[in-house]
Scaffold this motif. Structure first.
Motif, mmCIF file in Angstrom:
data_model
loop_
_atom_site.group_PDB
_atom_site.id
_atom_site.type_symbol
_atom_site.label_atom_id
_atom_site.label_comp_id
_atom_site.label_asym_id
_atom_site.label_seq_id
_atom_site.Cartn_x
_atom_site.Cartn_y
_atom_site.Cartn_z
ATOM 1 N N ALA A 3 44.576 36.262 46.279
ATOM 2 C CA ALA A 3 43.514 35.578 45.547
ATOM 3 C C ALA A 3 43.109 34.320 46.295
ATOM 4 O O ALA A 3 43.954 33.616 46.866
ATOM 5 C CB ALA A 3 43.965 35.223 44.136
ATOM 6 N N GLU A 20 49.063 41.317 45.593
ATOM 7 C CA GLU A 20 47.810 40.700 45.191
ATOM 8 C C GLU A 20 47.494 39.511 46.093
ATOM 9 O O GLU A 20 48.395 38.738 46.458
ATOM 10 C CB GLU A 20 47.889 40.201 43.739
ATOM 11 N N ASN A 77 39.377 38.226 45.465
ATOM 12 C CA ASN A 77 40.755 38.691 45.286
ATOM 13 C C ASN A 77 40.838 40.169 45.624
ATOM 14 O O ASN A 77 39.834 40.886 45.599
ATOM 15 C CB ASN A 77 41.269 38.413 43.869
ATOM 16 N N TYR A 78 42.046 40.595 45.944
ATOM 17 C CA TYR A 78 42.299 41.980 46.309
ATOM 18 C C TYR A 78 43.656 42.385 45.749
ATOM 19 O O TYR A 78 44.631 41.615 45.808
ATOM 20 C CB TYR A 78 42.304 42.157 47.821
ATOM 21 N N THR A 79 43.719 43.579 45.187
ATOM 22 C CA THR A 79 44.973 44.122 44.670
ATOM 23 C C THR A 79 45.211 45.498 45.259
ATOM 24 O O THR A 79 44.324 46.362 45.221
ATOM 25 C CB THR A 79 44.940 44.230 43.132
ATOM 26 N N PRO A 106 42.525 38.980 39.646
ATOM 27 C CA PRO A 106 43.356 39.851 40.482
ATOM 28 C C PRO A 106 44.287 40.710 39.641
ATOM 29 O O PRO A 106 44.889 40.248 38.680
ATOM 30 C CB PRO A 106 44.142 38.857 41.352
ATOM 31 N N TYR A 143 39.045 45.111 44.382
ATOM 32 C CA TYR A 143 38.721 43.781 44.897
ATOM 33 C C TYR A 143 37.483 43.223 44.222
ATOM 34 O O TYR A 143 36.663 43.956 43.658
ATOM 35 C CB TYR A 143 38.564 43.791 46.422
#
Length: 886
Positions: free
Chosen positions: A751, A749, A765-767, A81, A792
């Motif tokens: 996760a 973020e 995960n995504y940021t 992430p 992501y």
């Protein structure tokens, strides 16, 4: 002042909270012994390290030699992430292998890469990255995954960490001889890589031997690697950007509706081929003359031979002095949002509507370091570590072999643009074979070289305490001398190269060229082979050495040097209580910079040559700064961890941003140059994260971050007089110049990873990162270089005692690369699909298959919604390896 007040208040508040916590001493917690190996073992080790750390850290662990969770170190890191990757360092376009790493949607120059906690001299194979487009990032193409034991990504700063990473630091950790469990360890990997588009299969070899005596007092480890890969990239490029028709251009005078309209300067069918051959190794020795003293020496070397050949058949009359669209009124045209999206020209006599560049380069990149370490347990409560080392990176393009021919004289041309989402349809009339060549030229500097080197010494101490909440104090100092230099000392005077080429055989473009990117443009093309072009240039040129005064070919305008002395000292207090821990520290950094560069001169120059006349300029910058930091971890219960971090971090401007001489494109009359007065970027950072370890190897976390950057390096523009090789006189150019501005990044973020049963698992995960600068670009936007709003990763895996498999998808949204022809230049969003298979045949033999870019993405570049810049196809890659343990 406001930023410092906020940070000071945050640190004081944390200390006040900590003072009310339980003051009982807490001994260090040993990590549980991990018996699981493979994917599951790597995940467990990584989560254990992450959970116990006081700072915000992401960790990737290689459970075995050469068995990172992906073939490439940078490709591995992109799954974490907040991590972004890119495949190029300058304007060389998109490739099939990750090369640069950045954090939280920012420029890769703001992220620091270290090996075992020290700097590594970096180098690039691409000629523009060796000259006036040089950042502070590290090329991962020189760092094979076989060397890696683990990688730590620090998203929050600590006083004891080396300064230089505004947004964070990446520390690549190698293996050490005394860490091996057996007296003798020998491993080897034999394999091959299949490059689908290049239709090539090439060898991949690596090996490791480690000896440790029975007493554990002496060890030696040797690693070696030899890896070759052919690649082929098929593309459509607009290499010089788009030009705005001036009101006094002939086309605008004849048709006032064309004044101010943007038209493509050159549009090309582009075939790029390269052979990348990486060889090198690592040697490490450790010796314990006493139980409390360990001495070590480590040396690393990696060399990448990267000869490359770029062929670009382009619509555009470069030799006529200006684009034909500025000279002729189209027979038919369409204008949309100030952009000429469609045009056709019947053709005028003596006007060449096509130009064809064939550019072959001999290129290498090298990186090496040598370190001496001493770890000393002075007494039960005091430890000391000393390190001295030197590192060097060299990027070298000793020779370029260039043929530039003009074609399609008087036969017209035309194009239709479909915006930035699809290639342009374009054509030129007439004979585009060798028989249709009407003119020949050549250009290009020889012996272009970049040298990046550093020498350093560091001393680090830790004093431990047995009572109270103050568990230890870390303190130390570091001194480094770093130099980055770009040189272009000599060249060749061309002779009758075309005479040698006219009767030489030609080769056809590959069948189905660029079919995957779409568009209608010339594909049935020809070219001279690399060796044919090379021999024609070498045998028909006068190769010069030395300066040769005003009649020589010393290109002073491509040379500069930045020398920096860095002195740093730090003090960090580490605290612990019954359910909390943390640290507070200060790091003082003093930087002394000497910058040498050249500026174009019209009268009384210091130096001159066939490339023009220049004055030498020298600058000095001295700056000192205190960088505070605080990190706290609170164990809310057995499985729930809350973290808070606050810090100030600093990154110096890119080397070329400080020292680069102004240079420009004759086609567009635009270019770029340096600014020695740039200040370092100072960032005030806040980070909060909540982590729920809901099961073994399971994690759900959410966090937010903020970075307020003062003196962020953005870009402005100014007009400068430069020497034009096209007209052989001084001309006016619009030059993009780096300038300081304010900037900020806000984001969060998410996760998640979870095993499903004993053998399956998922991770994602995504940021989100929202960045902006106080300085607007020419299109009115305030975008930050490298800022992708969305990143992501999705992954699923299976593993048992014999077999393992993983499939992963990574996505990164569009981001600003930097200026191109004084206007912003973007890479469009892209996603890559990869897969890996592993089979453990016996205790000593295993096989792996890694497949990269399975979705065969097209990398798209643009300048606005209506202005495309490039479309690249690289194909898929497959790595098959057999690993042996002895």
């Amino acid at each position: 002042m406001h930023r410092k007040t906020l940070l000071s208040a945050a640190i004081v508040s944390c200390l006040a909270f900590s003072a009310h916590a339980q003051e009982a001493a807490q001994s260090a917690v040993d990590l549980d012994t991990v018996t699981v190996t493979g994917i599951r073992g790597s995940m467990e080790k990584s989560l254990d390290t992450k959970r116990e750390a006081n700072a915000r850290v992401e960790v990737v662990t290689a459970e075995d030699v050469g068995k990172l969770p992906a073939h490439n170190v940078a490709d591995t890191l992109q799954r974490l992430p907040g991590v972004n990757i890119s495949s190029s360092s300058a304007d060389e376009g998109g490739f099939d292998e990750a090369d640069r790493v950045s954090l939280r949607g920012t420029s890769n120059s703001l992220t620091q890469t270290l090996i075992n906690g020290h700097t590594v001299g970096s180098a690039d194979w691409f000629v523009l990255s060796q000259g006036n487009n040089v950042g502070r990032s590290v090329s991962y193409t020189l760092l094979p995954s076989e060397l890696v034991r683990s990688v730590e990504v620090y998203k929050s700063s600590q006083a004891k960490l080396q300064d230089g990473g505004t947004t964070g630091s990446i520390n690549i950790i190698t293996r050490k001889p005394l860490e091996f469990s057996k007296p003798i360890t020998a491993e080897a990997s034999i394999g091959a890589v299949r490059s689908q588009q290049a239709k090539s299969t090439d060898p991949q070899l690596s090996g490791l031997f480690n000896y440790r005596n029975d007493d554990g007092t002496f060890g030696v480890m040797v690693q070696a690697f030899s890896q070759k890969r052919e690649l082929r990239r098929e593309a459509q490029e607009m290499p010089s950007g788009w030009n705005r028709i001036a009101p006094n251009d002939p086309a605008a005078l004849a048709d006032p509706n064309l004044a101010g309209v943007l038209v493509p300067i050159l549009v090309g069918s582009t075939l790029f081929e390269q052979t990348r051959e990486r060889k090198g190794g690592l040697l490490a020795l450790q010796f314990k003359p006493a139980d409390n003293l360990t001495l070590g020496i480590e040396g690393f070397s990696s060399k990448l031979d990267a000869d490359n050949y770029n062929r670009n058949f382009m619509m555009g009359p470069l030799f006529s002095g200006s684009p034909f669209a500025s000279s002729e009124v189209p027979d038919h045209y369409v204008i949309k949002n100030g952009v000429m999206t469609e045009a056709s020209y019947a053709g005028k006599p003596l006007v060449n509507y096509a130009v064809y560049d064939m550019i072959a380069r001999e290129s290498t990149a090298k990186s090496s370091y040598v370190t001496l370490d001493a770890d000393w347990q002075v007494n039960d409560d005091l430890t000391a570590k000393f390190q001295a080392g030197t590192t060097k990176g060299v990027g070298d393009t000793p020779r370029q072999f260039i043929a530039e021919v003009s074609l399609a004289e008087g036969n017209g041309a035309g194009w239709t643009s479909h915006g930035n989402g699809a290639p342009m349809d374009w054509h030129v009339g007439g004979d585009t074979s060798v028989a249709g060549v009407t003119g020949f030229g050549t250009w290009g500097n020889q012996r272009v070289k970049a040298i990046d080197e550093e020498k350093w010494f560091s001393a680090d101490f830790s004093q431990y305490f047995n009572t109270g909440m103050l568990s230890s104090v870390d303190f130390g100092l570091r001194y480094a001398k770093h130099e980055r230099e770009a040189t272009s000392p000599e060249g060749a005077t061309p002779g009758n190269i075309w005479g040698a080429l006219q009767t030489a055989p030609t080769t056809a473009f590959p069948g189905g060229f660029a079919s995957s990117i779409g568009g209608k443009f010339p594909r049935d093309l020809w070219y001279y082979s690399f060796s044919t072009l090379k021999n024609a240039v070498i045998n028909n040129s006068t190769w010069l050495s030395g300066d040769h005064g005003p009649t020589g070919r010393h290109n002073y305008g491509a040379e500069w040097k930045v020398a920096e002395k860095n002195l740093a000292a730090y003090l960090q207090a580490n605290f612990s209580g019954e359910a909390w821990s943390g640290n507070v520290g200060l790091r003082y950094v003093r930087i002394d910079q000497d910058i040498d560069t050249f500026v174009a001169a019209t009268v009384d120059p210091d130096v001159s040559s066939l490339f023009g006349a220049w004055n030498r300029l020298q600058y000095n910058n001295t700056r000192g700064r205190l960088l505070p930091s605080a990190n706290f971890k609170f164990d809310l219960d057995d499985n729930l961890v809350l973290r808070f971090a606050a810090s100030q971090t600093q990154t110096l401007p890119d080397y070329s941003a400080l020292g680069g001489s102004a240079s420009g494109s004759d086609a567009s009359r635009t270019g770029a140059g340096g600014n020695p007065a740039l200040k370092p970027t100072l960032s005030t950072n806040f980070d909060v994260n909540l982590e729920w370890y809901f099961m073994p190897r399971g994690l759900l976390s959410i966090g937010a971050f903020s970075m307020n950057m003062k003196d962020y390096v953005s870009f402005g523009s100014e007009n400068r007089m430069l020497f034009s090789e096209l007209t052989n006189q001084m001309e006016n150019y619009l030059i993009a110049m780096p300038v300081n501005a304010d900037a900020q990044v806000r984001g969060y973020e998410l996760a998640y990873q979870q095993p499903i049963g004993e053998n399956f698992g998922v991770d994602a995960n995504y940021t989100y990162s929202d960045g902006s600068s106080s300085r607007a670009w020419s299109d009115g936007t305030h975008n930050l270089i490298g800022n992708s709003k969305d990143t992501y990763n999705l992954g699923v895996w299976f593993e048992n005692d014999r077999f393992g498999a993983r499939v992963g998808y990574t996505y990164r949204s569009s981001f600003l690369i930097g200026p191109k022809a004084a206007d912003p230049y973007y890479q469009d969003s892209f996603g890559t699909l990869s897969a890996s298979l592993n089979w453990k045949a016996t205790e000593w033999l295993s096989f792996s298959l890694d497949a990269l870019n399975l979705n065969d993405p097209t990398y798209k570049y643009y300048q606005s919604a209506d202005i495309p810049a490039a479309f690249y196809s690289n194909g898929r890659q497959y790595y098959l390896n057999a690993r042996f343990k002895f």
